[in-house]
Design a protein around this motif. Sequence first.
Motif, short mmCIF file in Angstrom:
data_model
loop_
_atom_site.label_atom_id
_atom_site.label_comp_id
_atom_site.label_asym_id
_atom_site.label_seq_id
_atom_site.Cartn_x
_atom_site.Cartn_y
_atom_site.Cartn_z
N THR A 1 0.83 -1.20 0.00
CA THR A 1 0.00 0.00 0.00
C THR A 1 0.87 1.25 0.00
O THR A 1 0.60 2.20 -0.75
CB THR A 1 -0.94 0.01 1.22
OG1 THR A 1 -1.76 -1.16 1.17
CG2 THR A 1 -1.81 1.25 1.26
N GLY A 2 1.93 1.25 0.80
CA GLY A 2 2.84 2.39 0.83
C GLY A 2 3.51 2.61 -0.52
O GLY A 2 3.62 3.75 -0.99
N ILE A 3 3.94 1.53 -1.14
CA ILE A 3 4.55 1.64 -2.47
C ILE A 3 3.51 2.14 -3.47
O ILE A 3 3.80 2.98 -4.32
CB ILE A 3 5.17 0.30 -2.90
CG1 ILE A 3 6.43 0.05 -2.06
CG2 ILE A 3 5.50 0.28 -4.39
CD1 ILE A 3 7.04 -1.31 -2.23
N GLY A 4 2.30 1.65 -3.35
CA GLY A 4 1.22 2.11 -4.23
C GLY A 4 0.99 3.60 -4.13
O GLY A 4 0.81 4.28 -5.14
N TYR A 5 1.00 4.12 -2.90
CA TYR A 5 0.82 5.57 -2.71
C TYR A 5 1.95 6.36 -3.36
O TYR A 5 1.72 7.39 -3.99
CB TYR A 5 0.74 5.93 -1.22
CG TYR A 5 -0.61 5.65 -0.60
CD1 TYR A 5 -1.77 6.11 -1.18
CD2 TYR A 5 -0.70 4.92 0.58
CE1 TYR A 5 -3.00 5.85 -0.62
CE2 TYR A 5 -1.93 4.64 1.15
CZ TYR A 5 -3.08 5.11 0.54
OH TYR A 5 -4.30 4.85 1.10
N VAL A 6 3.18 5.86 -3.22
CA VAL A 6 4.31 6.54 -3.86
C VAL A 6 4.13 6.53 -5.38
O VAL A 6 4.35 7.55 -6.04
CB VAL A 6 5.65 5.88 -3.45
CG1 VAL A 6 6.81 6.41 -4.30
CG2 VAL A 6 5.93 6.11 -1.98
N LEU A 7 3.73 5.40 -5.93
CA LEU A 7 3.54 5.31 -7.39
C LEU A 7 2.44 6.25 -7.87
O LEU A 7 2.58 6.91 -8.90
CB LEU A 7 3.25 3.86 -7.79
CG LEU A 7 4.40 2.88 -7.57
CD1 LEU A 7 3.94 1.45 -7.81
CD2 LEU A 7 5.59 3.22 -8.46
N VAL A 8 1.34 6.33 -7.13
CA VAL A 8 0.26 7.26 -7.49
C VAL A 8 0.76 8.71 -7.41
O VAL A 8 0.47 9.53 -8.27
CB VAL A 8 -1.00 7.04 -6.62
CG1 VAL A 8 -2.00 8.17 -6.79
CG2 VAL A 8 -1.64 5.70 -6.98
N MET B 1 -1.90 -0.90 -4.43
CA MET B 1 -2.75 -0.56 -3.28
C MET B 1 -3.93 -1.51 -3.13
O MET B 1 -4.32 -1.83 -2.01
CB MET B 1 -3.26 0.88 -3.41
CG MET B 1 -2.20 1.91 -3.13
SD MET B 1 -2.84 3.59 -2.98
CE MET B 1 -3.46 3.90 -4.60
N MET B 2 -4.49 -1.96 -4.24
CA MET B 2 -5.66 -2.82 -4.19
C MET B 2 -5.31 -4.30 -4.24
O MET B 2 -6.20 -5.15 -4.16
CB MET B 2 -6.61 -2.48 -5.33
CG MET B 2 -7.18 -1.08 -5.24
SD MET B 2 -8.48 -0.72 -6.43
CE MET B 2 -7.63 -0.85 -7.97
N GLY B 3 -4.02 -4.61 -4.42
CA GLY B 3 -3.63 -6.01 -4.55
C GLY B 3 -4.20 -6.63 -5.81
O GLY B 3 -4.51 -7.81 -5.85
N ASN B 4 -4.34 -5.82 -6.86
CA ASN B 4 -4.96 -6.25 -8.11
C ASN B 4 -3.86 -6.51 -9.15
O ASN B 4 -3.31 -5.57 -9.73
CB ASN B 4 -5.93 -5.17 -8.59
CG ASN B 4 -6.70 -5.56 -9.82
OD1 ASN B 4 -6.16 -6.17 -10.73
ND2 ASN B 4 -7.97 -5.19 -9.85
N ASN B 5 -3.57 -7.79 -9.36
CA ASN B 5 -2.51 -8.15 -10.32
C ASN B 5 -2.83 -7.76 -11.75
O ASN B 5 -1.92 -7.48 -12.53
CB ASN B 5 -2.21 -9.65 -10.25
CG ASN B 5 -1.32 -9.99 -9.07
OD1 ASN B 5 -0.61 -9.14 -8.55
ND2 ASN B 5 -1.36 -11.25 -8.65
#
Length: 186
Positions: A94-101, A140-144
């Motif tokens: 989730t943290g990595i997802g936020y950085v990517l967004v 963030m959503m765990g959506n592959n």
Amino acid sequence: MTEQKRANPAPLGLSGFALTTLVLSTYNAGLLTSGQNAVLGLAAFYGGLAQLLAGILEYRAGNTFGYVAFFTYGAFWEWFFLTSLGIFGGVTATGIGYVLVAFGIFTLVMWFGTFKSNLGLFITFLLLWITFFLLGAGAMMGNNTLFHAGGYIGILTAIAAWYTGLAIVVAESLGAKPPLGKAPMS
């Protein structure tokens, strides 16, 4: 006195970005599933250090867009390298997802700066912000499915960046104008 001609740092920055993005994106797309650490050296040196250097050289040349873009994405690759090594502790998906967004938002705004440049940069930044949003949302959503889609768009991003950088190198070596096309508002 005449000023000595200096090399254009953009092809170095674009090539470092492109190669590193291509390698990582093949893993993100699910095309390769083992040996992911192959990207770490690229992230540290070609994607990271080379782009930081290109950014500094763009600063010296007075190119604000090139400076901000290359330095920021060089720093991104250094962050990726250090995060992958666990230097910052347990960073969650989730943290990595936020950085990517967040990088997607930055890239979307930078994309507006390409509207009057050339078609190569316009397409590179267009594909890049889409890549960041897909990867970020997927993480963030765990959506592959979203994450893999981000990987495929990342491959296209790398191709566009490589074309843009290498078109400049080849055209300059031939004494020609780079075949980059006109951006939508040029």
